[in-house]
Design an enzyme around this catalytic site. Sequence first.
Site, PDB file in Angstrom:
ATOM      1  N   HIS A  85      -8.768   1.325   4.324  1.00  8.75           N
ATOM      2  CA  HIS A  85      -7.993   1.702   5.186  1.00  8.75           C
ATOM      3  C   HIS A  85      -8.817   2.825   6.045  1.00  8.75           C
ATOM      4  O   HIS A  85      -9.895   3.433   6.162  1.00  8.75           O
ATOM      5  CB  HIS A  85      -7.043   2.264   4.018  1.00  8.75           C
ATOM      6  CG  HIS A  85      -5.637   2.017   4.512  1.00  8.75           C
ATOM      7  ND1 HIS A  85      -5.523   3.005   5.811  1.00  8.75           N
ATOM      8  CD2 HIS A  85      -5.365   1.419   4.789  1.00  8.75           C
ATOM      9  CE1 HIS A  85      -4.276   2.563   6.351  1.00  8.75           C
ATOM     10  NE2 HIS A  85      -4.202   2.085   6.176  1.00  8.75           N
ATOM     11  N   SER A 129       3.119  -2.277  10.664  1.00  8.66           N
ATOM     12  CA  SER A 129       4.740  -1.515  10.554  1.00  8.66           C
ATOM     13  C   SER A 129       4.753  -2.983  10.098  1.00  8.66           C
ATOM     14  O   SER A 129       5.856  -3.384  10.700  1.00  8.66           O
ATOM     15  CB  SER A 129       5.056  -1.462  12.376  1.00  8.66           C
ATOM     16  OG  SER A 129       4.326  -0.004  12.611  1.00  8.66           O
ATOM     17  N   GLU A 141      -7.266   4.715   7.085  1.00 10.03           N
ATOM     18  CA  GLU A 141      -7.138   6.690   7.002  1.00 10.03           C
ATOM     19  C   GLU A 141      -7.975   7.155   6.397  1.00 10.03           C
ATOM     20  O   GLU A 141      -8.013   8.112   6.521  1.00 10.03           O
ATOM     21  CB  GLU A 141      -5.591   6.799   6.378  1.00 10.03           C
ATOM     22  CG  GLU A 141      -4.569   6.115   7.374  1.00 10.03           C
ATOM     23  CD  GLU A 141      -3.508   5.846   6.421  1.00 10.03           C
ATOM     24  OE1 GLU A 141      -3.040   5.314   5.211  1.00 10.03           O
ATOM     25  OE2 GLU A 141      -2.813   5.264   7.399  1.00 10.03           O
ATOM     26  N   GLY A 188       2.306   2.845  10.226  1.00 12.83           N
ATOM     27  CA  GLY A 188       3.552   3.824  10.335  1.00 12.83           C
ATOM     28  C   GLY A 188       4.241   3.852  12.028  1.00 12.83           C
ATOM     29  O   GLY A 188       5.040   4.999  11.822  1.00 12.83           O
ATOM     30  N   ASN A 244       1.159  -1.530  -0.348  1.00  9.58           N
ATOM     31  CA  ASN A 244       0.045  -0.208  -0.266  1.00  9.58           C
ATOM     32  C   ASN A 244       0.877   1.190  -0.118  1.00  9.58           C
ATOM     33  O   ASN A 244       1.087   1.427   1.257  1.00  9.58           O
ATOM     34  CB  ASN A 244      -0.631  -0.564   0.859  1.00  9.58           C
ATOM     35  CG  ASN A 244      -1.709   1.273   1.236  1.00  9.58           C
ATOM     36  OD1 ASN A 244      -1.588   2.687   0.268  1.00  9.58           O
ATOM     37  ND2 ASN A 244      -2.348   1.324   2.485  1.00  9.58           N
ATOM     38  N   GLU A 259      -5.571  -4.395  10.334  1.00 10.62           N
ATOM     39  CA  GLU A 259      -4.893  -3.683  10.636  1.00 10.62           C
ATOM     40  C   GLU A 259      -4.787  -2.910  11.731  1.00 10.62           C
ATOM     41  O   GLU A 259      -6.247  -1.888  11.975  1.00 10.62           O
ATOM     42  CB  GLU A 259      -4.557  -2.727   9.002  1.00 10.62           C
ATOM     43  CG  GLU A 259      -4.381  -2.745   8.248  1.00 10.62           C
ATOM     44  CD  GLU A 259      -3.609  -2.162   6.924  1.00 10.62           C
ATOM     45  OE1 GLU A 259      -2.878  -2.173   6.659  1.00 10.62           O
ATOM     46  OE2 GLU A 259      -4.190  -0.814   7.165  1.00 10.62           O
ATOM     47  N   LYS A 283       0.309   3.836  -0.710  1.00  8.43           N
ATOM     48  CA  LYS A 283      -0.451   5.424  -0.136  1.00  8.43           C
ATOM     49  C   LYS A 283      -0.359   6.537  -0.601  1.00  8.43           C
ATOM     50  O   LYS A 283       0.116   6.279  -1.454  1.00  8.43           O
ATOM     51  CB  LYS A 283      -0.036   5.291   1.449  1.00  8.43           C
ATOM     52  CG  LYS A 283       0.201   4.139   2.210  1.00  8.43           C
ATOM     53  CD  LYS A 283      -0.192   4.621   4.180  1.00  8.43           C
ATOM     54  CE  LYS A 283      -0.345   3.303   4.921  1.00  8.43           C
ATOM     55  NZ  LYS A 283      -0.701   3.464   5.827  1.00  8.43           N
TER      56      LYS A 283
HETATM   57  P1  PGA Z   1       2.521   0.737   7.375  1.00 10.23           P
HETATM   58  O1  PGA Z   1       1.598   0.860   6.707  1.00 10.23           O
HETATM   59  O2  PGA Z   1       2.983  -0.630   7.568  1.00 10.23           O
HETATM   60  O3  PGA Z   1       3.327   1.986   6.838  1.00 10.23           O
HETATM   61  O4  PGA Z   1       2.532   0.462   9.155  1.00 10.23           O
HETATM   62  C1  PGA Z   1       0.483  -0.427   6.849  1.00 10.23           C
HETATM   63  C2  PGA Z   1      -1.255   0.094   6.179  1.00 10.23           C
HETATM   64  O5  PGA Z   1      -1.324   1.202   6.170  1.00 10.23           O
HETATM   65  O6  PGA Z   1      -1.752  -0.559   4.849  1.00 10.23           O
END
Ligand code: PGA
Length: 251
Positions: free
Chosen positions: A95, A212, A97, A173, A9, A167, A11
């Site tokens: 997601h 992460s 976000e 992140g 992903n 998640e 982003k």
């Molecule tokens: P990350 O993000 O691996 O940077 O924690 C995962 C995601 O939000 O899909």
Amino acid sequence: MRQPLVAGNWKMNGSRASVSELLGGLKSGIGAVNTAEVAVCAPFIYIPDTQMQLDGTAIKWGGQDVSTHESGAYTGEISAQMLTDFACHFVIIGHSERRAYHGESDALVAEKFTAARAAGLVPILCVGETLDERERGVTEQVVARQLDAVIEHCGIDLVGEGVVAYEPVWAIGTGKTASPEQAQEVHAFIRGRLAANSQAVADATRVLYGGSMNPKNAAELMAQPDIDGGLIGGASLKADDFLAVCKAANR
Ligand code: PGA
């Protein structure tokens, strides 16, 4: 057996130049024998470049969001049909976000899931609790609510045509990964929730972990019985790291 899936992903990261470099690295490093399915979910505007570079390789691609509408006066939106026009295979739905910064409700997420499937895309449905929710001990209620909204709207069989990604928001992140035990606990809960509706769907549906995940922790997480791969943010932006996670998913 469920085929593991590792999906990147990206982003809102990258430029034409960096995307080209990243895809070049993935193409040359993916190797002939990769039992896991591998995909990258690119920003909309880089999907044509992604298609051009990945066409004919073992790596699939997809989007990070989709409109509930087929076409029309929806300024700024991208339809599922537009994604399939560029041979997208996957699309990330709901997601955290998008839920947090764009006010996406469970109901809207369920509609997006339906729209994606109707066009033939494989939705990757994201669910997960915030830190506050975990501390209040309501992780399972939150995940159940998010999952049930889609099951009730789409039906369990349609849900089984997609992928679920657990998640935990507090692990995204932040460098804070859920421990393999913590993740497995919620993955087993998700599978149980699917099984309450259909054992066949529960057995066949892939449940990814995201938050992460990186080359250091991927193997241990993916060794858990109910973790079928990963949705990778930060570590999907470096070809070597992403390829290492893909390798950890091979069975
Ligand atoms: P990350 O993000 O691996 O940077 O924690 C995962 C995601 O939000 O899909």
